[in-house]
Write an enzyme that holds these catalytic residues in place. Structure first.
Site, PDB file in Angstrom:
ATOM      1  N   LYS A  87      26.469  41.314  29.556  1.00 11.09           N
ATOM      2  CA  LYS A  87      27.326  40.235  29.064  1.00 11.09           C
ATOM      3  C   LYS A  87      27.100  40.095  27.559  1.00 11.09           C
ATOM      4  O   LYS A  87      25.976  39.862  27.104  1.00 11.09           O
ATOM      5  CB  LYS A  87      26.929  38.952  29.807  1.00 11.09           C
TER       6      LYS A  87
HETATM    7  C1  E4P Z   1      29.669  32.285  32.957  1.00  6.64           C
HETATM    8  O1  E4P Z   1      29.884  33.438  32.748  1.00  6.64           O
HETATM    9  C2  E4P Z   1      29.600  31.274  31.867  1.00  6.64           C
HETATM   10  O2  E4P Z   1      28.479  31.477  31.093  1.00  6.64           O
HETATM   11  C3  E4P Z   1      29.618  29.914  32.497  1.00  6.64           C
HETATM   12  O3  E4P Z   1      30.696  29.856  33.411  1.00  6.64           O
HETATM   13  C4  E4P Z   1      29.694  28.786  31.494  1.00  6.64           C
HETATM   14  O4  E4P Z   1      29.869  27.590  32.201  1.00  6.64           O
HETATM   15  P1  E4P Z   1      29.619  26.145  31.577  1.00  6.64           P
HETATM   16  O5  E4P Z   1      30.681  25.885  30.564  1.00  6.64           O
HETATM   17  O6  E4P Z   1      29.715  25.213  32.739  1.00  6.64           O
HETATM   18  O7  E4P Z   1      28.248  26.158  30.952  1.00  6.64           O
END
Ligand code: E4P
Length: 217
Positions: A87
């Site tokens: 990622k």
């Molecule tokens: C996933 O890939 C993201 O990092 C995550 O969905 C972020 O979510 P949040 O905005 O609730 O922290």
């Protein structure tokens, strides 16, 4: 449509996996911190454990911000398990790194995407997934779901292979709206996934059927 769970909590991952509807897991540094994982080796071990629990793509986020460091860290993460997806944040060096990973057979998830232009760059670099953050857009009075529609339309126009992974999901309606708008994947907390089960008429109907079944048993 793939269902990923957005957590580093092993109990939640096991609960979702046991339903038989889980296709993968996404994590981020905040989610790792939330479950008390500390240190590079512990983080790697945690990713390995997640990979052993779920047979699907597991996003592991890099924390480097320069191209050379991103490549080194991404390769280390990818070596943990064949299902690891690196990622990478949506920054200039991140896009360069995604191009490198794509050309070298490493799957990627371009994260922290908040605009169609950013999603276009991720697709051009060959990202496996792009993660638009819908909840965080809603938090600043901008319709996050519109971003999903825009990206799906752009990717469809040019037949990009990059999959739209709707992230930062807060509730079950986000999941349903993403499905209507053609997102390839949603990643959601366990609470939002479990909320899809709920309907009072299901509970009431089952109650009546079970009571009536008592009559002919
Ligand atoms: C996933 O890939 C993201 O990092 C995550 O969905 C972020 O979510 P949040 O905005 O609730 O922290």
């Amino acid at each position: 449509m793939k269902f990923f769970i957005d957590t580093a909590n092993l109990d939640e991952i096991k609960e979702a996996a046991a339903l038989g509807i889980l296709d993968g897991v996404t994590t981020n540094p905040s989610l790792m911190a939330k479950v008390g994982i500390k240190g590079k080796d512990a983080v790697k071990q945690h990713y390995k454990t997640i990979c052993e629990l779920v047979n699907g793509d597991i996003s592991a986020e890099i924390i480097s911000t320069t191209y050379e460091e991103m490549i080194k860290e991404g390769k280390e993460l990818a070596a943990i398990h064949p299902n690891i997806v690196v990622k990478v944040p949506m920054i200039k060096d991140g896009i360069k790194a995604i191009r490198y990973f794509t050309d070298n057979g490493i799957k990627t998830n371009c994260t922290l995407v908040f605009s169609p232009g950013q999603a276009l760059l991720a697709a051009k670099a060959g990202a496996t997934y792009v993660s638009p953050f819908i909840g965080r857009l809603d938090d600043v009075s901008t319709d996050g779901l519109n971003l999903i529609s825009d990206i799906v339309q752009i990717y469809d126009n040019y037949l990009f292979d990059t999959q739209v992974l709707a992230a930062s999901i807060r509730h079950p309606m986000h999941i349903i709206e993403c499905a209507k708008r053609g997102a390839d994947v949603i990643t959601a907390p366990l609470s939002a996934i479990m909320a899809l089960f709920n309907h009072p008429l299901t509970d009431k109907g089952l109650d009546i059927f079970l009571k009536d079944a008592e009559k002919w048993k």
